[in-house]
Motif scaffolding. Structure first.
Motif, PDB file in Angstrom:
ATOM      1  N   SER A 212       0.887  -1.339   0.027  1.00 53.62           N
ATOM      2  CA  SER A 212      -0.167  -0.015   0.021  1.00 53.62           C
ATOM      3  C   SER A 212       0.988   1.387  -0.041  1.00 53.62           C
ATOM      4  O   SER A 212       2.053   1.157   0.446  1.00 53.62           O
ATOM      5  N   ILE A 213       0.312   2.430  -0.376  1.00 51.28           N
ATOM      6  CA  ILE A 213       0.985   3.660  -0.404  1.00 51.28           C
ATOM      7  C   ILE A 213      -0.114   4.492   0.339  1.00 51.28           C
ATOM      8  O   ILE A 213      -1.368   4.294   0.109  1.00 51.28           O
ATOM      9  N   VAL A 214       0.501   5.092   1.350  1.00 51.52           N
ATOM     10  CA  VAL A 214      -0.324   6.062   2.208  1.00 51.52           C
ATOM     11  C   VAL A 214       0.336   7.410   2.056  1.00 51.52           C
ATOM     12  O   VAL A 214       1.255   7.488   1.522  1.00 51.52           O
ATOM     13  N   PHE A 215      -0.671   8.496   2.138  1.00 49.69           N
ATOM     14  CA  PHE A 215      -0.265   9.682   2.052  1.00 49.69           C
ATOM     15  C   PHE A 215      -1.103  10.786   2.798  1.00 49.69           C
ATOM     16  O   PHE A 215      -2.261  10.370   3.049  1.00 49.69           O
ATOM     17  N   THR A 216      -0.607  11.921   2.887  1.00 49.75           N
ATOM     18  CA  THR A 216      -1.161  13.101   3.607  1.00 49.75           C
ATOM     19  C   THR A 216      -0.956  14.382   2.960  1.00 49.75           C
ATOM     20  O   THR A 216       0.132  14.540   2.588  1.00 49.75           O
ATOM     21  N   ARG A 217      -2.016  15.082   2.950  1.00 52.69           N
ATOM     22  CA  ARG A 217      -1.904  16.473   2.514  1.00 52.69           C
ATOM     23  C   ARG A 217      -2.475  17.504   3.348  1.00 52.69           C
ATOM     24  O   ARG A 217      -3.882  17.281   3.743  1.00 52.69           O
ATOM     25  N   ILE A 218      -1.996  18.634   3.810  1.00 50.52           N
ATOM     26  CA  ILE A 218      -2.251  19.720   4.531  1.00 50.52           C
ATOM     27  C   ILE A 218      -2.330  20.656   3.716  1.00 50.52           C
ATOM     28  O   ILE A 218      -1.225  21.264   3.355  1.00 50.52           O
ATOM     29  N   VAL A 224      -6.249  16.043   4.028  1.00 52.14           N
ATOM     30  CA  VAL A 224      -6.485  14.770   3.100  1.00 52.14           C
ATOM     31  C   VAL A 224      -5.571  13.759   3.421  1.00 52.14           C
ATOM     32  O   VAL A 224      -4.517  13.603   3.506  1.00 52.14           O
ATOM     33  N   VAL A 225      -6.056  12.496   3.958  1.00 54.31           N
ATOM     34  CA  VAL A 225      -5.324  11.333   4.279  1.00 54.31           C
ATOM     35  C   VAL A 225      -5.718  10.160   3.293  1.00 54.31           C
ATOM     36  O   VAL A 225      -7.127   9.875   3.521  1.00 54.31           O
ATOM     37  N   GLY A 226      -4.935   9.504   2.565  1.00 57.01           N
ATOM     38  CA  GLY A 226      -5.487   8.531   1.750  1.00 57.01           C
ATOM     39  C   GLY A 226      -4.385   7.318   1.811  1.00 57.01           C
ATOM     40  O   GLY A 226      -3.430   7.159   2.286  1.00 57.01           O
ATOM     41  N   THR A 227      -5.162   6.226   0.980  1.00 59.04           N
ATOM     42  CA  THR A 227      -4.248   5.005   0.638  1.00 59.04           C
ATOM     43  C   THR A 227      -4.817   4.531  -0.522  1.00 59.04           C
ATOM     44  O   THR A 227      -5.955   4.684  -0.855  1.00 59.04           O
ATOM     45  N   ALA A 228      -3.780   3.762  -1.174  1.00 64.89           N
ATOM     46  CA  ALA A 228      -4.261   3.049  -2.454  1.00 64.89           C
ATOM     47  C   ALA A 228      -2.997   2.038  -2.706  1.00 64.89           C
ATOM     48  O   ALA A 228      -2.233   1.857  -1.969  1.00 64.89           O
ATOM     49  N   ASP A 229      -3.808   0.808  -3.419  1.00 62.18           N
ATOM     50  CA  ASP A 229      -2.777  -0.148  -3.514  1.00 62.18           C
ATOM     51  C   ASP A 229      -1.423   0.291  -4.319  1.00 62.18           C
ATOM     52  O   ASP A 229      -1.279   1.075  -5.275  1.00 62.18           O
ATOM     53  N   LEU A 230      -0.216  -0.464  -4.138  1.00 62.59           N
ATOM     54  CA  LEU A 230       0.982  -0.138  -4.658  1.00 62.59           C
ATOM     55  C   LEU A 230       0.763  -0.550  -6.197  1.00 62.59           C
ATOM     56  O   LEU A 230       1.304   0.085  -7.121  1.00 62.59           O
ATOM     57  N   LYS A 231       0.007  -1.653  -6.430  1.00 60.82           N
ATOM     58  CA  LYS A 231       0.050  -1.901  -7.844  1.00 60.82           C
ATOM     59  C   LYS A 231       1.415  -2.491  -8.509  1.00 60.82           C
ATOM     60  O   LYS A 231       1.803  -1.853  -9.591  1.00 60.82           O
ATOM     61  N   PHE A 297      10.339   0.635  -7.803  1.00 55.24           N
ATOM     62  CA  PHE A 297      10.373   1.812  -6.979  1.00 55.24           C
ATOM     63  C   PHE A 297       9.994   3.053  -7.693  1.00 55.24           C
ATOM     64  O   PHE A 297       9.151   3.914  -6.938  1.00 55.24           O
ATOM     65  N   ALA A 298      10.460   3.476  -8.856  1.00 59.07           N
ATOM     66  CA  ALA A 298      10.314   4.612  -9.673  1.00 59.07           C
ATOM     67  C   ALA A 298       8.514   4.720  -9.982  1.00 59.07           C
ATOM     68  O   ALA A 298       7.947   5.965  -9.797  1.00 59.07           O
ATOM     69  N   ARG A 303       3.370   7.093  -8.556  1.00 55.63           N
ATOM     70  CA  ARG A 303       2.071   6.545  -8.200  1.00 55.63           C
ATOM     71  C   ARG A 303       1.736   7.601  -6.882  1.00 55.63           C
ATOM     72  O   ARG A 303       0.401   8.231  -6.519  1.00 55.63           O
ATOM     73  N   ALA A 304       2.709   7.667  -5.997  1.00 56.93           N
ATOM     74  CA  ALA A 304       2.264   8.697  -4.693  1.00 56.93           C
ATOM     75  C   ALA A 304       2.312  10.003  -5.411  1.00 56.93           C
ATOM     76  O   ALA A 304       1.330  10.722  -4.610  1.00 56.93           O
ATOM     77  N   GLU A 305       2.969  10.549  -6.270  1.00 53.48           N
ATOM     78  CA  GLU A 305       2.856  11.766  -6.642  1.00 53.48           C
ATOM     79  C   GLU A 305       1.492  12.312  -7.141  1.00 53.48           C
ATOM     80  O   GLU A 305       0.643  13.079  -7.187  1.00 53.48           O
TER      81      GLU A 305
END
Length: 314
Positions: A212-218, A224-231, A297-298, A303-305
């Protein structure tokens, strides 16, 4: 990992949010004073609703009676939250979000959920949780005051935002989040962002690759706090697998020996747990060291961006 036993949440107070409301600045589409008033009104309404339901629970009302009391109160809070956040949509998620918290009953763990709207994909692996910053800050401050709160939650919003306990508290439901490594994402002007690679699990870290990728934006007055499959297809790393297999074999041997004693207090049970956890830590450290040079990794960084960009709503 499952959530802890039911316990009453910390009390809420709109007064202690005054400084947070001022610091939050503009939420999109309304003057500072108007949005601060609306956030303060929401907090006051939630405090009042929570107190009413807590009083009913303390008085021994049935779950059915408490639900009848809570339903219109939650609908009112949801209406206020939708008004605060305005129209929102995220690619890959259902149009109608779920309002959180999903319960006001202090005997239910759902009452500890943060205030906001949760947008989810059909399979629930893609999730965006959105909350006005002052309201989210107030929730985090209340969680941080709990006796058993993780130390990371006491670091304030920007200090907590990239940590395992933070993602567990906001997104974890019945699974803990194990963070493998941060992913380099670029913050825009006036915002704070973070992203990480990790794993939601109920069994604890072993030799599972991150999924999983998790992320937060303020920014823009919102969190905004979220997650998505790494795929990504991550091939096993022999050097890392070796570290895990050696630790797991040692732990299994200790457990077999302890089982023969038929003594639940045999110290080898605890020793086996410690050895297995150390093996998981060693596997993760090995993986993190190798990850930047691996083919996936790239794509994970890209995907995170993309996820952070979607969180900007642009």
């Amino acid at each position: 990992m499952t959530r802890p036993d039911h316990r009453r949440p910390a009390g809420r107070s709109s007064l202690r949010l005054a400084s947070a409301l001022l610091a939050a600045g503009l939420l999109a589409g309304a003057p500072v004073a108007a949005r601060a008033d609306a956030a303060g009104d929401y907090i006051a309404a939630h405090t009042k609703a929570e107190a009413e339901v807590a009083a009913a629970a303390k008085a021994g009302k049935s779950d059915g009676d408490i639900e009848k009391l809570s339903t219109p109160l939650l609908k009112d809070l949801e209406k206020r939250m939708v008004g605060l956040l305005g129209p929102l949509a995220f690619k890959g998620t259902q149009k109608k979000p779920v309002f959180m918290p999903s319960s006001l009953n202090p005997d239910y763990l759902e009452s500890k959920e943060p205030d906001g709207l949760l947008f989810s994909g059909a399979d629930l692996t893609t999730r965006y949780f959105v909350s006005p910053e002052p309201i989210f800050t107030q929730w985090l401050a209340a969680r941080a005051k709990e006796e058993d709160a993780a130390p990371e939650l006491r670091l304030g919003l920007k200090g907590a935002m990239g940590t395992e306990p933070f993602y567990f508290a906001v997104l974890g439901t019945d699974a803990a989040f194990i963070k493998y490594m941060d992913l380099p994402v670029t913050a825009g002007e006036g915002e704070s962002v973070t992203a990480a690679l990790g794993l939601f699990t109920q069994s604890g870290q072993q030799n599972d690759p991150p999924s999983s990728i998790v992320f937060t934006r303020i920014g823009d007055g919102r969190v905004v706090v979220g997650t998505a499959d790494l795929k990504a297809n991550i091939k096993p790393l022999p050097a890392c697998e070796k570290l895990w297999k050696e630790a797991n074999a040692k732990a299994t041997k200790l457990e077999d020996a302890a089982a023969k004693t038929k003594n639940d207090e045999d110290p080898r049970w605890k020793e086996a747990e410690t050895v297995r956890e150390a093996g998981g830590d060693a596997f993760r450290a090995c993986f993190v060291k190798a990850a930047p040079s691996l083919p996936f990794f790239a794509g994970a960084v890209k995907r995170a961006e993309d996820l952070v960009q979607a969180a900007r709503g642009k």
